[in-house]
Design a protein around this motif. Structure first.
Motif, mmCIF file in Angstrom:
data_model
loop_
_atom_site.group_PDB
_atom_site.id
_atom_site.type_symbol
_atom_site.label_atom_id
_atom_site.label_comp_id
_atom_site.label_asym_id
_atom_site.label_seq_id
_atom_site.Cartn_x
_atom_site.Cartn_y
_atom_site.Cartn_z
ATOM 1 N N GLU A 75 0.842 -1.203 0.000
ATOM 2 C CA GLU A 75 0.000 0.000 0.000
ATOM 3 C C GLU A 75 0.876 1.252 0.000
ATOM 4 N N ARG A 76 1.955 1.204 0.760
ATOM 5 C CA ARG A 76 2.868 2.343 0.788
ATOM 6 C C ARG A 76 3.578 2.510 -0.562
ATOM 7 N N TYR A 77 3.971 1.398 -1.155
ATOM 8 C CA TYR A 77 4.676 1.469 -2.446
ATOM 9 C C TYR A 77 3.762 1.947 -3.578
ATOM 10 N N MET A 78 2.462 1.833 -3.402
ATOM 11 C CA MET A 78 1.534 2.339 -4.417
ATOM 12 C C MET A 78 1.566 3.865 -4.498
ATOM 13 N N HIS A 79 2.258 4.501 -3.557
ATOM 14 C CA HIS A 79 2.407 5.962 -3.562
ATOM 15 C C HIS A 79 3.845 6.383 -3.901
ATOM 16 N N ASP A 80 4.655 5.419 -4.324
ATOM 17 C CA ASP A 80 6.041 5.720 -4.665
ATOM 18 C C ASP A 80 6.111 6.641 -5.886
ATOM 19 N N ASP A 81 7.200 7.411 -5.995
ATOM 20 C CA ASP A 81 7.300 8.331 -7.129
ATOM 21 C C ASP A 81 7.696 7.637 -8.436
ATOM 22 N N SER A 82 8.028 6.351 -8.353
ATOM 23 C CA SER A 82 8.367 5.587 -9.559
ATOM 24 C C SER A 82 7.138 4.842 -10.074
#
Length: 329
Positions: A75-82
């Protein structure tokens, strides 16, 4: 009870209690180590993905090993800038939700994360998220998620949008069974016969109307179920009918679709050959793939290219013998 016996009982319970504590402590420590390894492996995977390096960690292995424990991190990685990190996070969430999340609460959480990622501006991520959401069922969408989708639909509708993004929202609303938009979907329908006068008669299947008609069919509109079947059956381009429109037909997940696909499953028509030497697998393979996606307990569920004639024989026997099927919807 003698003092000696009391002492023996005390020592016995002390030993058991102490042993239990040690075991519990060891288990807790082992669990913490496992979760630490999971987080480290996931971080390595995402770092390699972000930096476009060779990936040394298989996503399938992570998902199969840790399952729903990955959710807060993904869920956190779904907001990553990549966008590449978000793409792979979406793929892992989908895999967990479809194959590794037996609890409804976990699937609802996954669908909620993915639905809000429909707002992702990346042309790599947004269509991928939309495609993933089509593989869930109505019960996986919470009330809040349905409301979010309905508002998103209304926003597109108000702008008379005809983009692929709007088509995807329409189809996901159909999966979520948001019946409050049925009348608005009807306003989007066109008479497909107008396209028969054009050079490419099949251009109706790229329209907002086709998405709206299928969503209405998915939510039980009988007239649209019938019309969807008619349109697919009338498509003269067999390659388009088999390789594309069969999957569009299984999307509606209605009993009327089963005999239509079963007819093609029982067909002995050979492969199709195009002028550019393209070879298309026979209709029975495409029909088997579509039926496997929409029916529970169907004997074979795999990609069309992986079917064998033995699989087809088994599917034919089952579709002939079993008269009632539970449809996945």
């Amino acid at each position: 009870m003698s003092i000696k016996f009391r002492v023996m009982i005390y020592l016995l319970f002390s030993f058991v209690f102490t042993g239990t504590v040690i075991l519990a402590s060891g288990y807790s420590q082992e669990k913490e180590t496992s979760l630490s390894e999971m987080e480290s492996s996931l971080a390595t995977l995402m770092s390699q993905t972000k930096n476009r390096e060779a990936v040394t960690i298989r996503t399938n292995q992570l998902v199969e090993t840790y399952g729903v424990n990955l959710l807060p991190f993904l869920e956190r990685y779904m907001h990553d800038d990549s966008e590449h990190v978000r793409y792979i996070s979406c793929a892992m969430l989908w895999q967990i939700g479809v194959n590794n999340a037996p609890l409804k609460a976990d699937r609802i959480r996954i669908v909620g994360i993915l639905t809000r990622s429909l707002a992702d501006s990346s042309p790599l991520v947004q269509p991928h998220v939309a495609k993933c959401l089509l593989d869930f069922t109505a019960s996986d969408f919470s009330r809040d998620t349905k409301k979010w989708l309905e508002n998103d639909f209304l926003s597109y509708y108000a702008k008379s949008d005809s983009s692929r993004d709007f088509h995807n929202i329409i189809l996901i609303c159909g999966v979520a069974d948001i019946k409050s938009i049925l009348s608005l979907l009807k306003n989007l329908l066109e008479d497909e016969r107008q396209y028969e006068k054009k050079e490419h008669a099949g251009s109706w299947y790229g329209t907002t109307s086709w998405a709206a008609r299928r969503a209405r069919a998915r939510m039980g509109s009988k007239e649209d179920i019938i019309r969807c079947i008619q349109l697919v059956e009338q498509e003269k381009d067999k390659m388009m009918r088999y390789s594309v429109l069969f999957s569009r037909l299984q999307y509606i997940r209605q009993p009327e679709v089963i005999p239509v696909l079963a007819k093609y499953l029982n067909s002995d028509e050979g492969p199709l050959y195009e002028s550019d030497d393209t070879i298309l697998l026979p209709a029975r393979y495409w029909a088997a793939e579509a039926l496997g996606i929409m029916l529970e307990d169907f004997p074979a569920r795999k990609e069309v290219s992986l079917f064998t004639e033995q699989d087809i024989t088994l599917c034919r026997k089952m579709i002939s013998a079993k008269k009632e099927w539970k449809i996945i919807r």
